[in-house]
Design a protein around this motif. Structure first.
Motif, PDB file in Angstrom:
ATOM      1  N   ARG A  94       0.844  -1.197   0.000  1.00 29.14           N
ATOM      2  CA  ARG A  94       0.000   0.000   0.000  1.00 29.14           C
ATOM      3  C   ARG A  94       0.877   1.244   0.000  1.00 29.14           C
ATOM      4  NH1 ARG A  94      -4.177   1.028   4.210  1.00 29.14           N
ATOM      5  NH2 ARG A  94      -2.388   0.772   5.584  1.00 29.14           N
ATOM      6  N   ALA A  95       0.374   2.276  -0.667  1.00 31.12           N
ATOM      7  CA  ALA A  95       1.083   3.552  -0.721  1.00 31.12           C
ATOM      8  C   ALA A  95       0.068   4.660  -0.960  1.00 31.12           C
ATOM      9  CB  ALA A  95       2.144   3.544  -1.821  1.00 31.12           C
ATOM     10  N   VAL A  96       0.499   5.910  -0.712  1.00 29.33           N
ATOM     11  CA  VAL A  96      -0.326   7.075  -1.027  1.00 29.33           C
ATOM     12  C   VAL A  96       0.326   7.793  -2.201  1.00 29.33           C
ATOM     13  CG1 VAL A  96      -1.265   9.263  -0.227  1.00 29.33           C
ATOM     14  CG2 VAL A  96      -1.140   7.315   1.342  1.00 29.33           C
ATOM     15  N   VAL A 151      18.941  -0.559  -0.849  1.00 28.49           N
ATOM     16  CA  VAL A 151      18.422  -1.332   0.277  1.00 28.49           C
ATOM     17  C   VAL A 151      16.911  -1.165   0.318  1.00 28.49           C
ATOM     18  CG1 VAL A 151      18.556  -1.749   2.762  1.00 28.49           C
ATOM     19  CG2 VAL A 151      20.553  -0.839   1.547  1.00 28.49           C
ATOM     20  N   LEU A 152      16.203  -2.258   0.508  1.00 30.66           N
ATOM     21  CA  LEU A 152      14.755  -2.202   0.706  1.00 30.66           C
ATOM     22  C   LEU A 152      14.487  -2.134   2.199  1.00 30.66           C
ATOM     23  CD1 LEU A 152      11.877  -2.437  -0.559  1.00 30.66           C
ATOM     24  CD2 LEU A 152      12.047  -4.914  -0.141  1.00 30.66           C
ATOM     25  N   ILE A 153      13.722  -1.128   2.629  1.00 26.79           N
ATOM     26  CA  ILE A 153      13.368  -1.015   4.042  1.00 26.79           C
ATOM     27  C   ILE A 153      11.846  -1.001   4.201  1.00 26.79           C
ATOM     28  CG2 ILE A 153      15.485   0.282   4.508  1.00 26.79           C
ATOM     29  CD1 ILE A 153      13.735   2.791   4.900  1.00 26.79           C
ATOM     30  N   ARG A 154      11.411  -1.469   5.362  1.00 27.54           N
ATOM     31  CA  ARG A 154       9.997  -1.400   5.713  1.00 27.54           C
ATOM     32  C   ARG A 154       9.786  -0.132   6.537  1.00 27.54           C
ATOM     33  NH1 ARG A 154       6.125  -4.777   5.153  1.00 27.54           N
ATOM     34  NH2 ARG A 154       7.592  -6.491   4.691  1.00 27.54           N
ATOM     35  N   GLU A 175      10.862  12.275   4.661  1.00 27.91           N
ATOM     36  CA  GLU A 175      11.259  12.208   6.066  1.00 27.91           C
ATOM     37  C   GLU A 175      10.832  10.833   6.578  1.00 27.91           C
ATOM     38  OE1 GLU A 175       9.921  16.899   6.790  1.00 27.91           O
ATOM     39  OE2 GLU A 175       9.037  15.282   7.995  1.00 27.91           O
ATOM     40  N   PHE A 176      11.782   9.997   6.977  1.00 28.20           N
ATOM     41  CA  PHE A 176      11.370   8.626   7.293  1.00 28.20           C
ATOM     42  C   PHE A 176      12.426   7.871   8.084  1.00 28.20           C
ATOM     43  CE2 PHE A 176      13.404   8.717   3.104  1.00 28.20           C
ATOM     44  CZ  PHE A 176      14.431   7.789   3.267  1.00 28.20           C
ATOM     45  N   THR A 177      11.981   6.788   8.662  1.00 23.74           N
ATOM     46  CA  THR A 177      12.845   5.755   9.224  1.00 23.74           C
ATOM     47  C   THR A 177      12.181   4.418   8.946  1.00 23.74           C
ATOM     48  OG1 THR A 177      14.015   4.974  11.211  1.00 23.74           O
ATOM     49  CG2 THR A 177      11.780   5.798  11.515  1.00 23.74           C
ATOM     50  N   GLY A 178      12.975   3.360   8.921  1.00 17.43           N
ATOM     51  CA  GLY A 178      12.419   2.039   8.638  1.00 17.43           C
ATOM     52  C   GLY A 178      13.417   0.949   8.984  1.00 17.43           C
ATOM     53  N   ASP A 179      12.998  -0.283   8.814  1.00 19.30           N
ATOM     54  CA  ASP A 179      13.826  -1.448   9.136  1.00 19.30           C
ATOM     55  C   ASP A 179      14.320  -2.121   7.864  1.00 19.30           C
ATOM     56  OD1 ASP A 179      13.178  -0.954  11.790  1.00 19.30           O
ATOM     57  OD2 ASP A 179      11.513  -2.390  11.808  1.00 19.30           O
ATOM     58  N   VAL A 180      15.570  -2.534   7.879  1.00 21.23           N
ATOM     59  CA  VAL A 180      16.166  -3.203   6.728  1.00 21.23           C
ATOM     60  C   VAL A 180      15.417  -4.495   6.410  1.00 21.23           C
ATOM     61  CG1 VAL A 180      18.235  -4.382   5.873  1.00 21.23           C
ATOM     62  CG2 VAL A 180      18.449  -2.210   7.123  1.00 21.23           C
ATOM     63  N   VAL A 181      15.093  -4.688   5.122  1.00 18.99           N
ATOM     64  CA  VAL A 181      14.438  -5.919   4.664  1.00 18.99           C
ATOM     65  C   VAL A 181      15.399  -6.750   3.819  1.00 18.99           C
ATOM     66  CG1 VAL A 181      12.557  -6.875   3.260  1.00 18.99           C
ATOM     67  CG2 VAL A 181      12.144  -4.879   4.727  1.00 18.99           C
ATOM     68  N   GLY A 208      10.804  10.743  -2.936  1.00 16.04           N
ATOM     69  CA  GLY A 208       9.527  11.332  -2.545  1.00 16.04           C
ATOM     70  C   GLY A 208       9.151  12.591  -3.291  1.00 16.04           C
ATOM     71  N   LEU A 209      10.046  13.070  -4.158  1.00 13.72           N
ATOM     72  CA  LEU A 209       9.763  14.276  -4.931  1.00 13.72           C
ATOM     73  C   LEU A 209      10.017  14.053  -6.418  1.00 13.72           C
ATOM     74  CD1 LEU A 209      11.311  16.907  -2.495  1.00 13.72           C
ATOM     75  CD2 LEU A 209       8.873  16.589  -2.981  1.00 13.72           C
ATOM     76  N   SER A 210      10.019  12.785  -6.813  1.00  9.78           N
ATOM     77  CA  SER A 210      10.220  12.424  -8.208  1.00  9.78           C
ATOM     78  C   SER A 210       9.521  11.103  -8.488  1.00  9.78           C
ATOM     79  CB  SER A 210      11.717  12.285  -8.508  1.00  9.78           C
ATOM     80  OG  SER A 210      11.925  11.741  -9.802  1.00  9.78           O
ATOM     81  N   ALA A 211       8.945  10.999  -9.666  1.00 10.92           N
ATOM     82  CA  ALA A 211       8.317   9.739 -10.055  1.00 10.92           C
ATOM     83  C   ALA A 211       9.355   8.626 -10.164  1.00 10.92           C
ATOM     84  CB  ALA A 211       7.587   9.912 -11.390  1.00 10.92           C
ATOM     85  N   ARG A 212      10.626   8.987 -10.307  1.00 15.82           N
ATOM     86  CA  ARG A 212      11.690   7.995 -10.432  1.00 15.82           C
ATOM     87  C   ARG A 212      12.237   7.540  -9.080  1.00 15.82           C
ATOM     88  NH1 ARG A 212      15.050  10.890 -15.415  1.00 15.82           N
ATOM     89  NH2 ARG A 212      13.189  11.530 -16.577  1.00 15.82           N
ATOM     90  N   ALA A 213      11.730   8.105  -7.996  1.00 19.40           N
ATOM     91  CA  ALA A 213      12.196   7.740  -6.653  1.00 19.40           C
ATOM     92  C   ALA A 213      11.030   7.788  -5.681  1.00 19.40           C
ATOM     93  CB  ALA A 213      13.310   8.680  -6.208  1.00 19.40           C
ATOM     94  N   PRO A 214      10.133   6.759  -5.719  1.00 19.29           N
ATOM     95  CA  PRO A 214       8.968   6.746  -4.828  1.00 19.29           C
ATOM     96  C   PRO A 214       9.366   6.896  -3.368  1.00 19.29           C
ATOM     97  CG  PRO A 214       8.789   5.030  -6.487  1.00 19.29           C
ATOM     98  CD  PRO A 214      10.174   5.591  -6.604  1.00 19.29           C
ATOM     99  N   GLY A 215       8.529   7.640  -2.621  1.00 20.66           N
ATOM    100  CA  GLY A 215       8.864   8.007  -1.252  1.00 20.66           C
ATOM    101  C   GLY A 215       8.264   7.121  -0.186  1.00 20.66           C
ATOM    102  N   ALA A 216       8.206   7.674   1.027  1.00 16.78           N
ATOM    103  CA  ALA A 216       7.947   6.897   2.237  1.00 16.78           C
ATOM    104  C   ALA A 216       6.489   6.836   2.651  1.00 16.78           C
ATOM    105  CB  ALA A 216       8.780   7.461   3.385  1.00 16.78           C
ATOM    106  N   TYR A 217       5.580   7.412   1.875  1.00 18.21           N
ATOM    107  CA  TYR A 217       4.162   7.226   2.185  1.00 18.21           C
ATOM    108  C   TYR A 217       3.759   5.855   1.653  1.00 18.21           C
ATOM    109  CZ  TYR A 217       3.930  12.353   2.817  1.00 18.21           C
ATOM    110  OH  TYR A 217       4.116  13.660   3.212  1.00 18.21           O
ATOM    111  N   ALA A 218       4.351   4.839   2.230  1.00 18.22           N
ATOM    112  CA  ALA A 218       4.200   3.490   1.683  1.00 18.22           C
ATOM    113  C   ALA A 218       4.656   2.472   2.726  1.00 18.22           C
ATOM    114  CB  ALA A 218       5.038   3.331   0.413  1.00 18.22           C
ATOM    115  N   ASP A 219       4.318   1.212   2.472  1.00 11.52           N
ATOM    116  CA  ASP A 219       4.784   0.140   3.356  1.00 11.52           C
ATOM    117  C   ASP A 219       6.282  -0.087   3.213  1.00 11.52           C
ATOM    118  OD1 ASP A 219       2.226  -0.514   4.390  1.00 11.52           O
ATOM    119  OD2 ASP A 219       1.778  -1.693   2.593  1.00 11.52           O
ATOM    120  N   LEU A 220       6.781  -0.003   1.978  1.00 13.79           N
ATOM    121  CA  LEU A 220       8.176  -0.326   1.686  1.00 13.79           C
ATOM    122  C   LEU A 220       8.811   0.795   0.869  1.00 13.79           C
ATOM    123  CD1 LEU A 220       7.445  -4.013   0.685  1.00 13.79           C
ATOM    124  CD2 LEU A 220       8.769  -3.347   2.703  1.00 13.79           C
ATOM    125  N   LEU A 221      10.155   0.899   0.953  1.00 13.84           N
ATOM    126  CA  LEU A 221      10.863   2.022   0.347  1.00 13.84           C
ATOM    127  C   LEU A 221      12.278   1.591  -0.032  1.00 13.84           C
ATOM    128  CD1 LEU A 221      11.186   5.180  -0.130  1.00 13.84           C
ATOM    129  CD2 LEU A 221      11.917   5.290   2.261  1.00 13.84           C
TER     130      LEU A 221
END
Length: 387
Positions: A2-4, A26-29, A73-79, A111-124
Motif C-alpha cells: 500500500r502507498a499514497v 536497500v529495501l526497508i519497511r 522524512e522517514f525511518t524504517g527497518d532493513v528488509v 519522494g519528490l520524483s516519479a523515479r524515486a517513490p517516497g515513504a508514504y508506503a509500506d516499503l521504500l
C-alpha cells in the motif's frame, strides 16, 4: 504494497508492486514517515518547482501529470539488499537515510520524483551509501525527524549565530520550530519567535523560545531590545564611530582603521539580530528588511513558491545581509541524527499526531491551515485516519 500517490493534486491510497532493490540499494519497511511543508507545496505547486529545478539542472522533479509517492522524512527497518551492497546491517535493523537514490548514474530526490517513490508506503528503496543505523534506544518517532531537523541544523550553521547574538524566528510552523530547537541546542541564549497562531506560539515556548510574540499586537523587533540594544538608524553608525574614534584617538599612534576594528570587536558599532524567515509567502522578506534593525542578517529558510519582491535600496541603506539556505549535506544529516540520539536536541514537541496511510488526505487538508498541528507522522501499520 500500500502507498499514497499524488496526481493532479489528488492523494489516493493505491496498491503498488513490491519494490526490488537495484545495485547499491536497500529495501526497508517504513516504520514512520513525516509530512513536510515541502510535500504540501509539491501537491499544489509541483509544476512551478519542477520548472525551477529544471533550470538548475534537475529535470526529474515531480510534475502534476505524474503519479508520485511522496515522503522524504522517514525511518524504517532493513528488509533486503540489491547487488553490489556491503550488507552492513542485519535484516530488521532500524535505519534512516538521506532521501536521494541513484538509478545508474542519475541521482533522484526520494519522494519528490516519479523515479524515486517516497515513504508514504509500506516499503521504500534507499541508497546504502546514504543510509545510517539508528542509534540504540532512539524511537522511530524521533528518528523520523532527522531529516527536517537536519534542514534546521544547516540553516542555523549558515546563519553563523553566536551564543550572545539575538536570533529572531519569523514563523513557527514545523521548520520554524525546528530552527528554534537547533538554536537552543547551539547555545544561543536569546531566541525571539513570532507567529500569528496561538497554538504555534505555545509550541514555540515548548521548543525553548525565550520571547514569543503575536505580530498582530507586538513587534518582534521591539522584543529584541529586551535582550540587547540596537542602533536602527544609519546615522547611529556614524555617531558610534565618531564617539569611538574620539576616545581612542587620544592614544598616540593609533590609526583610525585600527580604532574602528577595535570598536567592532567590543560591540561599539551597530549589529542587528540574526533573523530566520520561516514562512515562505510573498511579502515576508520585504517586511523583514523594512523593519529589522540596522545590520541584521536574514536567513531565508521558508520556500516561497510565487515570485516576490523587496526593495534593494532599503536593504542596502540598512546593510541587511540576505542568505538563502537549502537542505543540508550528509555530514549535517549524520550529526543531527546523533544530536537527537544523545539528547542534545529533543524534537518531540513537534509531533502533534500520528496517523495511518488512510489518514494522509485528511492530514494534508488539516495542515494547509493548521492552528495546532506541527509535525504529523505516518505509521503505515496504523488504522488511525483522523487527527
Amino acid at each position: 504494497m500500500r502507498a499514497v500517490a499524488c496526481r493532479d493534486g489528488q492523494l489516493e491510497v493505491v496498491d503498488l508492486p513490491t519494490p526490488t532493490p537495484g545495485r547499491g540499494q536497500v529495501l526497508i519497511r517504513v516504520t514512520r514517515a513525516g509530512i513536510c511543508g515541502s510535500d504540501l507545496h509539491a501537491r499544489t505547486h509541483c509544476d512551478e518547482s519542477a520548472a525551477v529545478a529544471d533550470e538548475v539542472g534537475y529535470d526529474a522533479f515531480m510534475r502534476s501529470s505524474e503519479s508520485v509517492v511522496m515522503g522524504h522524512e522517514f525511518t524504517g527497518d532493513v528488509v533486503s539488499y540489491g547487488p553490489d551492497c556491503r550488507r552492513r546491517w542485519a535484516p530488521g535493523t532500524p535505519v534512516v537515510s538521506v532521501p536521494m537514490i541513484k538509478h545508474g548514474d542519475d541521482a533522484h530526490l526520494t519522494g519528490l520524483s516519479a523515479r524515486a517513490p517516497g515513504a508514504y508506503a509500506d516499503l521504500l528503496l534507499v541508497s546504502e551509501d546514504l543510509t545510517m543505523p539508528v542509534p540504540d534506544g532512539l524511537s522511530a518517532d524521533l528518528a523520523a525527524l532527522t531529516e527536517p531537523m537536519a534542514v534546521a541544523h544547516h540553516a542555523v550553521r549558515r546563519g553563523e549565530v553566536g551564543k550572545r547574538d539575538v536570533a529572531v524566528v519569523i514563523g513557527c510552523g514545523p521548520i520554524g520550530l525546528a530552527v528554534i530547537l537547533m538554536l537552543k541546542a547551539a547555545g544561543v541564549r536569546s531566541v525571539v519567535a513570532a507567529d500569528l497562531s496561538a497554538g504555534r506560539r505555545d509550541l514555540a515556548r515548548r521548543c525553548g523560545a525565550d520571547v514569543v510574540v503575536d505580530p498582530t499586537t507586538d513587534s518582534p523587533w521591539e522584543a529584541t531590545t529586551q535582550k540587547r540594544r540596537y542602533v536602527t538608524q544609519a546615522s547611529g553608525l556614524f555617531d558610534t564611530a565618531f564617539a569611538a574614534m574620539h576616545e581612542l584617538q587620544r592614544i598616540p599612534g593609533v590609526p583610525w582603521a585600527k580604532v574602528m576594528r577595535v570598536a567592532e570587536r567590543v560591540g561599539a558599532t551597530p549589529q542587528g539580530p540574526v533573523v530566520f524567515e520561516c514562512v515562505g509567502v510573498p511579502g515576508i522578506i520585504e517586511d523583514i528588511v523594512s523593519h529589522a534593525p540596522f545590520r541584521s542578517r536574514v536567513v531565508v529558510v521558508g520556500v516561497c513558491m510565487q515570485p516576490d519582491t523587496f526593495r534593494p535600496a532599503m536593504t542596502i541603506n540598512k546593510e541587511i545581509e540576505l542568505r538563502f539556505v537549502f537542505a543540508y549535506d550528509p555530514g549535517e544529516f549524520h550529526d543531527t541524527l546523533h544530536m537527537i540520539a544523545d539528547g542534545k536536541v529533543d524534537p518531540g514537541p513537534l509531533i502533534t499526531a500520528t496517523i495511518g496511510l488512510g489518514g494522509v488526505v485528511a492530514a494534508f487538508d488539516a495542515l494547509s491551515s493548521a492552528e495546532h498541528h506541527a509535525k504529523v507522522l505516518i505509521d503505515p501499520t496504523s488504522d488511525v485516519v483522523d487527527l
